[in-house]
Design a protein around this motif. Structure first.
Motif, PDB file in Angstrom:
ATOM      1  N   ARG A  19      50.542  40.697  -5.725  1.00 17.84           N
ATOM      2  CA  ARG A  19      51.145  39.951  -4.609  1.00 17.84           C
ATOM      3  C   ARG A  19      50.449  38.599  -4.523  1.00 17.84           C
ATOM      4  N   VAL A  20      50.733  37.758  -5.484  1.00 16.95           N
ATOM      5  CA  VAL A  20      50.126  36.430  -5.537  1.00 16.95           C
ATOM      6  C   VAL A  20      51.146  35.386  -5.108  1.00 16.95           C
ATOM      7  N   GLY A  21      50.640  34.242  -4.714  1.00 20.72           N
ATOM      8  CA  GLY A  21      51.512  33.162  -4.303  1.00 20.72           C
ATOM      9  C   GLY A  21      51.824  33.239  -2.825  1.00 20.72           C
ATOM     10  N   SER A  22      52.503  32.204  -2.357  1.00 22.26           N
ATOM     11  CA  SER A  22      52.852  32.152  -0.936  1.00 22.26           C
ATOM     12  C   SER A  22      53.962  31.142  -0.715  1.00 22.26           C
ATOM     13  N   VAL A  23      54.523  31.204   0.472  1.00 22.30           N
ATOM     14  CA  VAL A  23      55.487  30.206   0.936  1.00 22.30           C
ATOM     15  C   VAL A  23      54.822  29.535   2.126  1.00 22.30           C
ATOM     16  N   GLU A  24      54.676  28.219   2.058  1.00 20.01           N
ATOM     17  CA  GLU A  24      53.974  27.480   3.100  1.00 20.01           C
ATOM     18  C   GLU A  24      54.891  26.412   3.699  1.00 20.01           C
ATOM     19  N   ALA A  25      54.768  26.228   5.003  1.00 16.85           N
ATOM     20  CA  ALA A  25      55.508  25.163   5.684  1.00 16.85           C
ATOM     21  C   ALA A  25      54.868  23.822   5.358  1.00 16.85           C
ATOM     22  N   THR A  26      55.694  22.782   5.294  1.00 18.88           N
ATOM     23  CA  THR A  26      55.194  21.421   5.070  1.00 18.88           C
ATOM     24  C   THR A  26      55.682  20.535   6.216  1.00 18.88           C
ATOM     25  N   THR A  27      55.220  19.313   6.225  1.00 17.24           N
ATOM     26  CA  THR A  27      55.692  18.352   7.232  1.00 17.24           C
ATOM     27  C   THR A  27      56.781  17.452   6.671  1.00 17.24           C
ATOM     28  N   ALA A  28      57.122  17.630   5.399  1.00 17.54           N
ATOM     29  CA  ALA A  28      58.128  16.794   4.745  1.00 17.54           C
ATOM     30  C   ALA A  28      59.533  17.297   5.068  1.00 17.54           C
ATOM     31  N   ALA A  29      60.383  16.421   5.556  1.00 17.58           N
ATOM     32  CA  ALA A  29      61.759  16.806   5.876  1.00 17.58           C
ATOM     33  C   ALA A  29      62.541  17.173   4.617  1.00 17.58           C
ATOM     34  N   LEU A  31      61.399  18.675   2.018  1.00 21.45           N
ATOM     35  CA  LEU A  31      60.912  19.937   1.460  1.00 21.45           C
ATOM     36  C   LEU A  31      60.138  20.681   2.554  1.00 21.45           C
ATOM     37  N   PRO A  32      60.861  21.293   3.519  1.00 16.48           N
ATOM     38  CA  PRO A  32      60.181  21.910   4.664  1.00 16.48           C
ATOM     39  C   PRO A  32      59.342  23.141   4.324  1.00 16.48           C
ATOM     40  N   TRP A  33      59.632  23.790   3.220  1.00 14.29           N
ATOM     41  CA  TRP A  33      58.868  24.949   2.757  1.00 14.29           C
ATOM     42  C   TRP A  33      58.601  24.775   1.274  1.00 14.29           C
ATOM     43  N   LEU A  53      69.348  23.062  -2.569  1.00 13.24           N
ATOM     44  CA  LEU A  53      69.890  23.905  -1.504  1.00 13.24           C
ATOM     45  C   LEU A  53      69.968  23.130  -0.189  1.00 13.24           C
ATOM     46  N   LEU A  54      68.911  22.407   0.133  1.00 13.19           N
ATOM     47  CA  LEU A  54      68.874  21.627   1.364  1.00 13.19           C
ATOM     48  C   LEU A  54      69.875  20.477   1.305  1.00 13.19           C
ATOM     49  N   ALA A  55      69.989  19.842   0.134  1.00 11.20           N
ATOM     50  CA  ALA A  55      70.921  18.722  -0.029  1.00 11.20           C
ATOM     51  C   ALA A  55      72.375  19.168   0.147  1.00 11.20           C
ATOM     52  N   ASN A  58      72.479  23.456   3.580  1.00  7.69           N
ATOM     53  CA  ASN A  58      72.029  24.754   4.082  1.00  7.69           C
ATOM     54  C   ASN A  58      71.013  24.573   5.203  1.00  7.69           C
ATOM     55  N   THR A  59      70.942  25.531   6.083  1.00  8.36           N
ATOM     56  CA  THR A  59      70.044  25.445   7.228  1.00  8.36           C
ATOM     57  C   THR A  59      68.592  25.663   6.797  1.00  8.36           C
ATOM     58  N   PRO A  60      67.647  25.179   7.592  1.00  5.22           N
ATOM     59  CA  PRO A  60      66.237  25.442   7.285  1.00  5.22           C
ATOM     60  C   PRO A  60      65.910  26.936   7.222  1.00  5.22           C
ATOM     61  N   ALA A  61      66.580  27.751   8.029  1.00  3.76           N
ATOM     62  CA  ALA A  61      66.344  29.197   7.991  1.00  3.76           C
ATOM     63  C   ALA A  61      66.792  29.790   6.652  1.00  3.76           C
ATOM     64  N   SER A  62      67.941  29.339   6.141  1.00  3.01           N
ATOM     65  CA  SER A  62      68.400  29.797   4.822  1.00  3.01           C
ATOM     66  C   SER A  62      67.445  29.326   3.742  1.00  3.01           C
ATOM     67  N   TYR A  63      67.002  28.081   3.872  1.00  2.71           N
ATOM     68  CA  TYR A  63      66.061  27.494   2.921  1.00  2.71           C
ATOM     69  C   TYR A  63      64.789  28.346   2.855  1.00  2.71           C
ATOM     70  N   ARG A  64      64.244  28.712   4.010  1.00  2.34           N
ATOM     71  CA  ARG A  64      63.020  29.526   4.068  1.00  2.34           C
ATOM     72  C   ARG A  64      63.265  30.895   3.440  1.00  2.34           C
ATOM     73  N   SER A  65      64.396  31.499   3.732  1.00  6.21           N
ATOM     74  CA  SER A  65      64.720  32.802   3.175  1.00  6.21           C
ATOM     75  C   SER A  65      64.792  32.747   1.652  1.00  6.21           C
ATOM     76  N   TYR A  66      65.441  31.720   1.122  1.00  6.12           N
ATOM     77  CA  TYR A  66      65.503  31.546  -0.332  1.00  6.12           C
ATOM     78  C   TYR A  66      64.111  31.325  -0.909  1.00  6.12           C
ATOM     79  N   ALA A  67      63.250  30.618  -0.199  1.00  4.91           N
ATOM     80  CA  ALA A  67      61.883  30.371  -0.686  1.00  4.91           C
ATOM     81  C   ALA A  67      61.150  31.702  -0.883  1.00  4.91           C
TER      82      ALA A  67
END
Length: 84
Positions: A19-29, A31-33, A53-55, A58-67
């Motif tokens: 279980r390596v790696g992670s999904v992290e939030a960013t401050t960049a619009a 690339l929010p995750w 996907l964002l372009a 798609n919503t930020p919630a969908s973007y996070r789910s895909y991440a």
């Protein structure tokens, strides 16, 4: 593709994927995750897909789910690449 060929079954009950790696939030619009590998580096193909996907609106919630889906997909890929 010859669908009449039967693939041999592989024993996967003992397969362990770290279980390596992670999904992290960013401050960049743009690339929010970001999807990170086990060393904390961005997984570039995942980032490229997520930007597309964002372009496409798609919503930020969908973007996070895909991440998170991409993180789960890249874990065994990362293990395979590090063992070669």
């Amino acid at each position: 593709m010859d669908h009449s060929v039967v693939l041999a079954e592989r024993e996967v009950s003992g397969l362990v994927v770290a279980r390596v790696g992670s999904v992290e939030a960013t401050t960049a619009a743009a690339l929010p995750w970001v999807v990170l590998d086990g060393a904390g580096r961005p997984i570039m193909p995942a980032g490229e897909f997520l930007r597309e996907l964002l372009a496409c609106g798609n919503t930020p919630a969908s973007y996070r789910s895909y991440a998170f889906d991409l993180l789960r997909w890249f874990r065994p890929v990362n293990c395979t690449m590090s063992q070669s």
